[in-house]
Design an enzyme around this catalytic site. Structure first.
Site, short mmCIF file in Angstrom:
data_model
loop_
_atom_site.label_atom_id
_atom_site.label_comp_id
_atom_site.label_asym_id
_atom_site.label_seq_id
_atom_site.Cartn_x
_atom_site.Cartn_y
_atom_site.Cartn_z
N LEU A 59 56.80 15.93 37.46
CA LEU A 59 56.57 17.19 38.14
C LEU A 59 56.61 16.98 39.65
O LEU A 59 56.14 15.95 40.14
CB LEU A 59 55.21 17.78 37.73
CG LEU A 59 55.23 18.67 36.50
CD1 LEU A 59 55.73 17.95 35.27
CD2 LEU A 59 53.84 19.23 36.24
N GLY A 84 55.81 13.47 33.86
CA GLY A 84 56.77 14.46 33.38
C GLY A 84 58.12 13.86 33.05
O GLY A 84 58.84 14.35 32.18
N ASN A 99 51.04 8.74 33.04
CA ASN A 99 50.07 8.09 33.93
C ASN A 99 49.15 9.08 34.64
O ASN A 99 48.56 8.76 35.67
CB ASN A 99 50.83 7.27 34.98
CG ASN A 99 51.74 8.14 35.83
OD1 ASN A 99 52.26 9.14 35.36
ND2 ASN A 99 51.92 7.78 37.09
N GLU A 100 49.06 10.30 34.09
CA GLU A 100 48.33 11.36 34.80
C GLU A 100 46.90 10.96 35.19
O GLU A 100 46.44 11.29 36.27
CB GLU A 100 48.28 12.64 33.96
CG GLU A 100 49.57 13.45 33.99
CD GLU A 100 50.63 12.92 33.04
OE1 GLU A 100 50.42 11.85 32.43
OE2 GLU A 100 51.68 13.56 32.92
C1 LIG Z 1 50.90 24.64 38.75
C2 LIG Z 1 50.59 23.82 37.58
C3 LIG Z 1 49.27 23.16 37.71
C4 LIG Z 1 48.95 22.27 36.56
C5 LIG Z 1 49.56 20.93 36.72
C6 LIG Z 1 49.14 19.95 35.67
C7 LIG Z 1 50.06 18.81 35.69
C8 LIG Z 1 49.68 17.80 34.71
C9 LIG Z 1 50.85 16.95 34.31
C10 LIG Z 1 51.48 16.26 35.42
C11 LIG Z 1 52.71 15.73 35.27
C12 LIG Z 1 53.44 15.04 36.33
O1 LIG Z 1 54.58 14.74 36.17
S1 LIG Z 1 52.64 14.71 37.79
C13 LIG Z 1 53.75 13.71 38.71
C14 LIG Z 1 53.49 12.27 38.41
N1 LIG Z 1 54.46 11.46 39.09
C15 LIG Z 1 54.18 10.27 39.60
O2 LIG Z 1 53.05 9.78 39.50
C16 LIG Z 1 55.28 9.60 40.34
C17 LIG Z 1 54.85 9.26 41.71
N2 LIG Z 1 55.94 8.61 42.42
C18 LIG Z 1 56.13 7.27 42.32
O3 LIG Z 1 55.42 6.56 41.64
C19 LIG Z 1 57.21 6.72 43.16
O4 LIG Z 1 57.56 7.66 44.15
C20 LIG Z 1 58.49 6.32 42.38
C21 LIG Z 1 59.01 7.45 41.47
C22 LIG Z 1 58.19 5.07 41.52
C23 LIG Z 1 59.61 5.98 43.38
O5 LIG Z 1 59.16 5.01 44.25
P1 LIG Z 1 60.02 4.68 45.55
O6 LIG Z 1 59.32 3.55 46.23
O7 LIG Z 1 61.45 4.49 45.18
O8 LIG Z 1 59.98 5.99 46.42
P2 LIG Z 1 58.74 6.60 47.25
O9 LIG Z 1 58.85 6.14 48.66
O10 LIG Z 1 57.47 6.41 46.53
O11 LIG Z 1 59.09 8.15 47.16
C24 LIG Z 1 60.21 8.71 47.80
C25 LIG Z 1 59.87 10.10 48.21
O12 LIG Z 1 59.70 10.91 47.04
C26 LIG Z 1 58.43 11.56 47.10
N3 LIG Z 1 57.90 11.70 45.75
C27 LIG Z 1 57.69 10.75 44.84
N4 LIG Z 1 57.25 11.25 43.69
C28 LIG Z 1 57.17 12.58 43.86
C29 LIG Z 1 56.78 13.67 43.02
N5 LIG Z 1 56.37 13.50 41.76
N6 LIG Z 1 56.83 14.90 43.54
C30 LIG Z 1 57.22 15.08 44.81
N7 LIG Z 1 57.60 14.11 45.62
C31 LIG Z 1 57.58 12.87 45.18
C32 LIG Z 1 57.59 10.66 47.99
O13 LIG Z 1 56.53 11.36 48.56
C33 LIG Z 1 58.60 10.23 49.01
O14 LIG Z 1 58.78 11.27 49.93
P3 LIG Z 1 59.03 10.99 51.49
O15 LIG Z 1 57.87 10.19 51.95
O16 LIG Z 1 59.15 12.35 52.08
O17 LIG Z 1 60.31 10.18 51.51
#
Ligand SMILES: CCCCCCCCC/C=C/C(=O)SCCNC(=O)CCNC(=O)[C@H](O)C(C)(C)COP(=O)(O)OP(=O)(O)OC[C@H]1O[C@@H](n2cnc3c(N)ncnc32)[C@H](O)[C@@H]1OP(=O)(O)O
Length: 333
Positions: free
Chosen positions: A108, A153, A177-178
């Site tokens: 997400l 997601g 990993n939420e």
């Molecule tokens: C309404 C309903 C309510 C209700 C909502 C309830 C939700 C519950 C369920 C939730 C589900 C989900 O999916 S929640 C999302 C969970 N996702 C994660 O935990 C992933 C987090 N991201 C990572 O671990 C890492 O970014 C990874 C994907 C490994 C890539 O690593 P890298 O080193 O290559 O890159 P990074 O430097 O970290 O990231 C590059 C850029 O992308 C951005 N970025 C990374 N992940 C992002 C993300 N998920 N969303 C946005 N932006 C993200 C970073 O901020 C950086 O932005 P800049 O700094 O501008 O370059």
């Protein structure tokens, strides 16, 4: 109606300056997914579709840089591509992969979930649910060729597929990993994991927010196969051929008997709107303690999320309600 809303979002998105650089000319001619020349690729700025009509297969590549996160625009484009393929009798299967090896999807889009109006959250949440349902219930065979990291997601999306092939790279972890973000996986995320790996493994994986490296992912069954990185696509195609050799291989939930078990008749009848009804608040107040706040957001995520964490978490509680509670050691059923 969803399509109409989608088209509106898409039109809006295409007028944004940052989207222009990404635009693919629809109907671009390029190499076919099967290796032949001259087949017309289509798609949208964030989703590239490489059709192989002879095989009845299309490769759908997610290309929403930098991390294929599920922005509203991206989800809309992905669903439109899926619908197009479903409506075209040429195709019986799709291979879902990333156009950006290294990252399958970061899940997400966290920027969609802070600093917006309540209506936006509802629209966004509906789109997420629709993505899940439409892939899960698609009449196409869907094989995930996971060529990068796939948390939260991103993992959910792959769990909607019939088969998951993961590239053997220790960096390509996958899982829900939420809890590590201080949030609770919605019950339908949890159910997908339970159906895939079994109750106890899912319970532990969700409580600890485990991200499995390839060997471990294969061992617990989150993925079906781990192969060298350069063989992910070819393996996905072989697996697809196996599936397509079955005359009626994904006829829909009614005829499956197995699988598609997450969906109750109620959910099928009314989804996705029934799923966004506010659920009863958990009896535990789930305080925002220091340890959870410090885990949120993870490295590299937008700073606004730190400020918005309380709002975000209260939204999560309202819209999602329950699931795995980090403290209570239970999975709701
Ligand atoms: C309404 C309903 C309510 C209700 C909502 C309830 C939700 C519950 C369920 C939730 C589900 C989900 O999916 S929640 C999302 C969970 N996702 C994660 O935990 C992933 C987090 N991201 C990572 O671990 C890492 O970014 C990874 C994907 C490994 C890539 O690593 P890298 O080193 O290559 O890159 P990074 O430097 O970290 O990231 C590059 C850029 O992308 C951005 N970025 C990374 N992940 C992002 C993300 N998920 N969303 C946005 N932006 C993200 C970073 O901020 C950086 O932005 P800049 O700094 O501008 O370059």
């Amino acid at each position: 109606m969803a399509l109409a809303v989608g088209m509106r979002v898409l039109t809006r998105a295409l007028h944004r300056p940052w989207a222009r650089g990404l635009r693919v000319a629809p109907g671009r001619t390029g190499p076919a997914a099967g290796g032949g020349d001259g087949v017309r690729c289509f798609g949208s700025p964030r989703v590239l579709v490489e059709p192989d009509p002879a095989a009845g297969v299309a490769v759908v590549k997610m290309r929403n840089p930098p991390v294929n996160s599920f922005s509203l625009e991206f989800l809309t484009e992905l669903l439109i591509s899926l619908e197009k393929l479903e409506n075209d009798k040429t195709f019986r299967g799709i291979i879902l992969t990333s156009d950006h090896p290294g990252i399958f999807s970061a899940g997400l889009d966290l920027t969609e979930m802070c600093g917006r109006k309540p209506e936006h959250y509802m629209e966004y949440w509906k789109a997420v649910q629709e993505m899940w349902l439409r892939f899960y219930l698609s009449n196409l065979v869907v094989i995930a060729a996971i060529n990068g990291v796939s948390p939260a997601g991103g993992c959910l999306l792959s769990l909607t597929c019939d088969y998951r092939v993961l590239a053997n790279n220790p960096k390509y972890t996958i899982g829900l990993n939420e809890t590590r973000l201080g949030i609770v996986a919605p019950f339908w995320f949890k159910d997908m994991m339970v159906n895939t790996v079994g109750y106890r493994t899912a319970e532990r994986a969700l409580q600890l927010g485990l991200l499995f490296p390839p060997a471990e992912a294969l061992r617990v069954g989150v993925v079906d196969q781990v192969v060298p990185e350069d063989q992910v696509q070819s393996t996905a195609r072989s697996v697809m051929a196996q599936w397509l050799a079955i005359p009626v291989c994904r006829p829909g939930v009614q005829n499956q008997g197995l699988g598609r078990a997450v969906l109750s008749p109620e959910a099928l009848g009314e989804a996705p709107s029934c799923l966004i009804q506010p659920l009863a608040a958990p009896d535990d107040p789930w305080p925002l303690d220091a340890s959870r706040q410090s885990a949120f957001p993870p490295r590299g995520l937008p700073a606004c999320l730190c400020l918005q964490a309380p709002l975000f978490l209260s939204l999560v509680r309202t819209l999602v309600g329950f699931g795995v509670h980090p403290k209570s050691k239970r999975i709701s059923s």
